[in-house]
Design a protein around this motif. Structure first.
Motif, PDB file in Angstrom:
ATOM      1  N   ILE A  72       0.897  -1.071   0.048  1.00 35.19           N
ATOM      2  CA  ILE A  72      -0.051  -0.044   0.033  1.00 35.19           C
ATOM      3  C   ILE A  72       1.076   1.085   0.147  1.00 35.19           C
ATOM      4  N   SER A  73       0.613   2.008  -1.027  1.00 31.94           N
ATOM      5  CA  SER A  73       1.204   3.254  -0.964  1.00 31.94           C
ATOM      6  C   SER A  73       0.167   4.478  -0.445  1.00 31.94           C
ATOM      7  N   GLY A  74       0.525   5.554   0.283  1.00 30.91           N
ATOM      8  CA  GLY A  74      -0.394   6.488   0.783  1.00 30.91           C
ATOM      9  C   GLY A  74       0.338   7.758   0.553  1.00 30.91           C
ATOM     10  N   ARG A  75      -0.330   8.831   0.174  1.00 28.72           N
ATOM     11  CA  ARG A  75      -0.128  10.283  -0.013  1.00 28.72           C
ATOM     12  C   ARG A  75      -0.801  11.181   0.487  1.00 28.72           C
ATOM     13  N   SER A  76      -0.333  12.353   0.936  1.00 30.28           N
ATOM     14  CA  SER A  76      -1.375  13.376   1.332  1.00 30.28           C
ATOM     15  C   SER A  76      -0.815  14.620   0.983  1.00 30.28           C
ATOM     16  N   ILE A  77      -1.768  15.717   1.018  1.00 28.69           N
ATOM     17  CA  ILE A  77      -1.139  17.185   0.956  1.00 28.69           C
ATOM     18  C   ILE A  77      -0.776  17.701   2.216  1.00 28.69           C
ATOM     19  N   GLY A  78      -1.261  17.029   3.525  1.00 27.60           N
ATOM     20  CA  GLY A  78      -1.045  17.309   4.684  1.00 27.60           C
ATOM     21  C   GLY A  78      -2.185  17.341   5.611  1.00 27.60           C
ATOM     22  N   ASP A  79      -3.332  17.643   4.938  1.00 26.93           N
ATOM     23  CA  ASP A  79      -4.573  17.613   5.828  1.00 26.93           C
ATOM     24  C   ASP A  79      -4.736  16.289   6.715  1.00 26.93           C
ATOM     25  N   ILE A  80      -4.389  15.246   6.031  1.00 30.22           N
ATOM     26  CA  ILE A  80      -4.477  14.032   6.738  1.00 30.22           C
ATOM     27  C   ILE A  80      -3.096  13.352   6.835  1.00 30.22           C
ATOM     28  N   ASN A  81      -2.804  12.591   8.158  1.00 29.56           N
ATOM     29  CA  ASN A  81      -1.654  11.935   8.147  1.00 29.56           C
ATOM     30  C   ASN A  81      -1.895  10.579   7.957  1.00 29.56           C
ATOM     31  N   VAL A  82      -1.099  10.370   6.553  1.00 34.65           N
ATOM     32  CA  VAL A  82      -1.222   9.051   6.264  1.00 34.65           C
ATOM     33  C   VAL A  82      -0.185   8.158   6.906  1.00 34.65           C
ATOM     34  N   ILE A  96      -2.473   6.492   9.847  1.00 39.15           N
ATOM     35  CA  ILE A  96      -3.318   5.572   9.143  1.00 39.15           C
ATOM     36  C   ILE A  96      -2.697   4.288   8.891  1.00 39.15           C
ATOM     37  N   LEU A  97      -1.574   4.382   7.948  1.00 41.52           N
ATOM     38  CA  LEU A  97      -1.016   3.174   7.639  1.00 41.52           C
ATOM     39  C   LEU A  97      -0.132   2.476   8.745  1.00 41.52           C
ATOM     40  N   GLU A  98       0.116   3.006   9.833  1.00 43.70           N
ATOM     41  CA  GLU A  98       0.639   2.413  11.148  1.00 43.70           C
ATOM     42  C   GLU A  98      -0.258   1.487  11.538  1.00 43.70           C
ATOM     43  N   LYS A  99      -1.324   1.765  11.417  1.00 41.12           N
ATOM     44  CA  LYS A  99      -2.627   0.914  11.849  1.00 41.12           C
ATOM     45  C   LYS A  99      -2.566  -0.367  11.136  1.00 41.12           C
ATOM     46  N   LEU A 100      -1.871  -0.368  10.114  1.00 36.76           N
ATOM     47  CA  LEU A 100      -1.823  -1.533   9.152  1.00 36.76           C
ATOM     48  C   LEU A 100      -0.319  -2.225   8.966  1.00 36.76           C
ATOM     49  N   GLY A 101       0.438  -1.615  10.187  1.00 30.16           N
ATOM     50  CA  GLY A 101       1.696  -2.243  10.316  1.00 30.16           C
ATOM     51  C   GLY A 101       2.901  -1.591   9.618  1.00 30.16           C
ATOM     52  N   GLY A 102       2.445  -0.297   8.775  1.00 33.10           N
ATOM     53  CA  GLY A 102       3.305   0.430   8.191  1.00 33.10           C
ATOM     54  C   GLY A 102       3.935   1.492   8.770  1.00 33.10           C
ATOM     55  N   GLY A 103       4.389   2.363   8.043  1.00 33.13           N
ATOM     56  CA  GLY A 103       5.172   3.978   8.486  1.00 33.13           C
ATOM     57  C   GLY A 103       5.416   4.777   7.401  1.00 33.13           C
ATOM     58  N   GLY A 104       6.054   5.740   7.789  1.00 32.92           N
ATOM     59  CA  GLY A 104       6.576   6.502   6.639  1.00 32.92           C
ATOM     60  C   GLY A 104       6.451   7.951   7.376  1.00 32.92           C
ATOM     61  N   ILE A 115       4.169  12.169   7.605  1.00 26.31           N
ATOM     62  CA  ILE A 115       2.358  12.831   7.413  1.00 26.31           C
ATOM     63  C   ILE A 115       2.188  12.641   6.122  1.00 26.31           C
ATOM     64  N   THR A 116       3.071  13.063   4.937  1.00 30.50           N
ATOM     65  CA  THR A 116       2.563  13.164   3.516  1.00 30.50           C
ATOM     66  C   THR A 116       2.839  11.759   2.584  1.00 30.50           C
ATOM     67  N   LEU A 117       3.847  10.822   3.145  1.00 32.08           N
ATOM     68  CA  LEU A 117       4.089   9.852   2.313  1.00 32.08           C
ATOM     69  C   LEU A 117       4.511   8.672   3.333  1.00 32.08           C
ATOM     70  N   ALA A 118       3.563   7.560   3.150  1.00 27.43           N
ATOM     71  CA  ALA A 118       3.643   6.457   3.786  1.00 27.43           C
ATOM     72  C   ALA A 118       3.337   5.117   3.233  1.00 27.43           C
ATOM     73  N   GLY A 119       4.089   4.141   3.548  1.00 26.72           N
ATOM     74  CA  GLY A 119       3.584   2.847   3.120  1.00 26.72           C
ATOM     75  C   GLY A 119       3.210   1.832   4.047  1.00 26.72           C
ATOM     76  N   ALA A 120       2.828   0.484   3.495  1.00 28.52           N
ATOM     77  CA  ALA A 120       2.518  -0.694   4.368  1.00 28.52           C
ATOM     78  C   ALA A 120       2.572  -1.854   3.626  1.00 28.52           C
ATOM     79  N   GLN A 121       2.722  -2.971   4.209  1.00 31.57           N
ATOM     80  CA  GLN A 121       2.644  -4.381   3.810  1.00 31.57           C
ATOM     81  C   GLN A 121       1.921  -5.448   4.671  1.00 31.57           C
ATOM     82  N   LEU A 122       0.922  -5.888   3.713  1.00 34.97           N
ATOM     83  CA  LEU A 122      -0.029  -6.844   4.699  1.00 34.97           C
ATOM     84  C   LEU A 122       0.209  -8.365   4.093  1.00 34.97           C
ATOM     85  N   GLU A 123       0.002  -9.234   5.029  1.00 33.81           N
ATOM     86  CA  GLU A 123       0.161 -10.634   4.730  1.00 33.81           C
ATOM     87  C   GLU A 123      -1.457 -11.290   5.167  1.00 33.81           C
ATOM     88  N   GLY A 124      -1.695 -12.339   4.546  1.00 34.68           N
ATOM     89  CA  GLY A 124      -2.716 -13.139   4.780  1.00 34.68           C
ATOM     90  C   GLY A 124      -4.121 -12.701   4.466  1.00 34.68           C
TER      91      GLY A 124
END
Length: 222
Positions: A69-79, A82-90, A92-101
């Motif tokens: 998962i790739s997440g992007r934001s202009i800054g109004d939303i902290n991606v 959001i993606l930390e809740k799916l085990g990812g990181g990054g 405020i404006t750029l983040a990613g996550a990997q899921l299994e199963g």
């Protein structure tokens, strides 16, 4: 040729996007033979932010039994949050996550739930100062059309984690005759309902919580 192919892939990802809450874009890309699928998702997430009114984007694909998962934001939303809740990181404006199963569709639904829960929480936090606004006679009511059932569903998902490990069953019953669209301040509606639900989750130790919404009357304006 490679550049043209990449452009077509990104264009298709953008074409198949789903817009939630009017300004958040979520899309998927499926091609198990594409070894650069995760890179295409990152580029498409960037591209989606160039669309007018889009404040955040999430694009995901499946590669070798993992969901990227790739997440992007202009800054109004902290991606990142959001993606930390799916085990990812990054950040405020750029983040990613990997899921299994999970399948690609399941990952998309999980992401949508977390995005909406995060937006609802942000609106609630922003409303904490409402009391001081009332005292200063500066309370503002922002009236817009909103989907009540969608709000009820999202707030139900938001309160479930608050129940935690308690031996509590959350039951919902939303009347079938609820209007599809209402007009009013949806932010205030969310704050009131969230306050009731969080108190119920906080002070109920066992048993069940019944979240029921009925339609008392319907007015038709002509």
């Amino acid at each position: 040729q490679a550049d043209l192919e990449s452009y077509n892939i990104i264009a298709n990802i953008v074409k198949n996007v789903e817009i939630i809450d009017n300004n958040i874009a979520i899309s998927t890309y499926e091609d198990e033979n594409d070894k650069s699928a995760n890179l295409m998702c990152a580029k498409a997430a960037d591209e989606l932010l160039t669309i007018s009114d889009i404040i955040a984007s999430f694009v995901m694909t499946k590669m070798e039994d993992k969901i990227y998962i790739s997440g992007r934001s202009i800054g109004d939303i902290n991606v990142q949050v959001i993606l930390e809740k799916l085990g990812g990181g990054g950040h405020i404006t750029l983040a990613g996550a990997q899921l299994e199963g999970v399948s690609l569709e399941e990952a998309k639904e999980d992401a949508k739930d977390i995005v909406m829960a995060s937006k609802n929480l942000l609106e609630i936090v922003n409303g904490i100062l409402d009391i001081s606004k009332i005292e200063a006679d500066k309370m503002e009511i922002v009236n817009t059309e909103y989907n009540l059932r969608e709000i009820l569903d999202n707030l139900t998902k938001l309160v479930i984690p608050r129940i935690g490990e308690k031996d509590i069953e959350l039951k919902t019953n939303f009347a079938s005759d609820l209007p599809e669209v209402l007009y009013g301040d949806s932010g205030k509606v969310k704050q009131i309902i969230t306050n009731v639900l969080t108190n119920a989750a906080k002070y109920t130790e066992q048993g069940e919580i019944n979240f029921e919404v009925n339609c008392i009357s319907t007015w038709i304006l002509i």
